[in-house]
Design an enzyme around this catalytic site. Structure first.
Site, PDB file in Angstrom:
ATOM      1  N   ASN A   6       0.865  -1.182   0.000  1.00 39.25           N
ATOM      2  CA  ASN A   6       0.000   0.000   0.000  1.00 39.25           C
ATOM      3  C   ASN A   6       0.903   1.235   0.000  1.00 39.25           C
ATOM      4  OD1 ASN A   6      -1.840   2.016   0.488  1.00 39.25           O
ATOM      5  ND2 ASN A   6      -2.471   1.279   2.521  1.00 39.25           N
ATOM      6  N   GLU A  93      -6.837   4.555   7.804  1.00 34.57           N
ATOM      7  CA  GLU A  93      -6.570   5.984   7.570  1.00 34.57           C
ATOM      8  C   GLU A  93      -7.782   6.675   6.946  1.00 34.57           C
ATOM      9  OE1 GLU A  93      -2.831   5.338   5.623  1.00 34.57           O
ATOM     10  OE2 GLU A  93      -1.953   4.837   7.563  1.00 34.57           O
TER      11      GLU A  93
HETATM   12  P1  PGA Z   1       2.457   0.077   7.793  1.00 36.32           P
HETATM   13  O1  PGA Z   1       1.042   0.275   7.102  1.00 36.32           O
HETATM   14  O2  PGA Z   1       3.083  -1.143   7.181  1.00 36.32           O
HETATM   15  O3  PGA Z   1       3.217   1.326   7.489  1.00 36.32           O
HETATM   16  O4  PGA Z   1       2.210  -0.098   9.249  1.00 36.32           O
HETATM   17  C1  PGA Z   1       0.188  -0.826   6.855  1.00 36.32           C
HETATM   18  C2  PGA Z   1      -1.080  -0.358   6.218  1.00 36.32           C
HETATM   19  O5  PGA Z   1      -1.572   0.734   6.557  1.00 36.32           O
HETATM   20  O6  PGA Z   1      -1.641  -1.034   5.351  1.00 36.32           O
END
Ligand code: PGA
Length: 236
Positions: A6, A93
């Site tokens: 992502n 988010e």
């Molecule tokens: P992170 O994000 O690996 O930076 O913790 C994971 C995500 O939000 O899919």
């Protein structure tokens, strides 16, 4: 296993292309094994890429309409132009920073389900809920499945505890194991774990019984680190 990247609000059109060229060359020479790779770049980087069959490009969001007056949003018509049929829905988010309600998330789910999209649907509890113990964690996570057809055959669920996203804090193997096992009793779909996954913890996370893959943010933005995780996944 599914190994998903992502990009969030990172990478440009040019750097996404360079990333995908590098990744494709790596997969062509090294193979991805049995693994599927998913990349979720920003919308502005979408293009017609020539990729190995194990790699799928998806989007991080979408508006539940074909087209229309939804300022700043992207509808199906814009996604179709790039043959996109994989989407992330319900990422923490979007829930917590952009304020998406469960109602809107369920609308998106219904719309993209009806259009036959593969849906990577994210759930995950905040820290204070985790501190209350597993029953609260399950109640919270299951409430994020309200209005969602968990029998949809193209559904993948990503369990991403909010307190572990982008923080460097990973849930313990016991916490991941227990949560995924409890989820699997209710929803019989592939389950991913996300939250500070990186090369150093990929192997142990992928070896958890009900874990069918990982959704990686920060550690996926550097192609070298993502390739390292793919190599680890091949050996799992
Ligand atoms: P992170 O994000 O690996 O930076 O913790 C994971 C995500 O939000 O899919």
């Amino acid at each position: 296993m599914i190994i998903a990247a992502n990009f969030k609000t990172n990478h440009t059109r040019a750097s996404t292309k360079a990333y995908l060229d590098d990744l494709s060359a790596f997969i062509e020479s090294d193979g991805a094994g049995e693994n599927r790779v998913m990349i979720f770049p920003p919308y502005t980087a979408l293009d017609s890429f020539d990729l190995p069959s194990s790699v799928t490009i998806g989007v991080q969001n979408g508006y539940p309409a074909i087209k229309g007056s939804f300022t700043g949003e992207i509808g199906l018509e814009q996604l179709d132009e790039f043959s996109i049929s994989t989407i992330l829905i319900g990422h923490s988010e979007r829930r917590h920073i952009l304020g998406e309600s469960q109602e809107l998330i369920a609308q998106k789910f219904d719309f993209f389900k009806e259009k036959g999209f593969e849906i990577v649907y994210c759930i995950g509890e905040p820290k204070e809920v985790r501190e209350e113990g597993i029953e609260s964690v399950m109640r919270y996570n299951l409430s994020q499945l309200e209005g969602i057809d968990t029998n949809y055959e193209k559904l993948i669920i990503a369990y991403e505890p909010v307190w572990a996203i982008g923080t460097g804090l990973t849930a313990t193997n016991e916490q991941i194991d227990e949560t995924l096992s409890r989820l699997k009793e209710v929803v019989d779909v592939p389950l991913l774990y996300g939250g500070s996954v990186k090369p150093a913890n990929t192997k142990e996370i992928l070896s958890i019984k009900n874990c069918d893959g990982v959704l990686v943010g920060t550690a996926s933005w550097d192609v070298e680190s993502f390739k390292e995780m793919l190599s680890i996944a091949k050996g799992c």
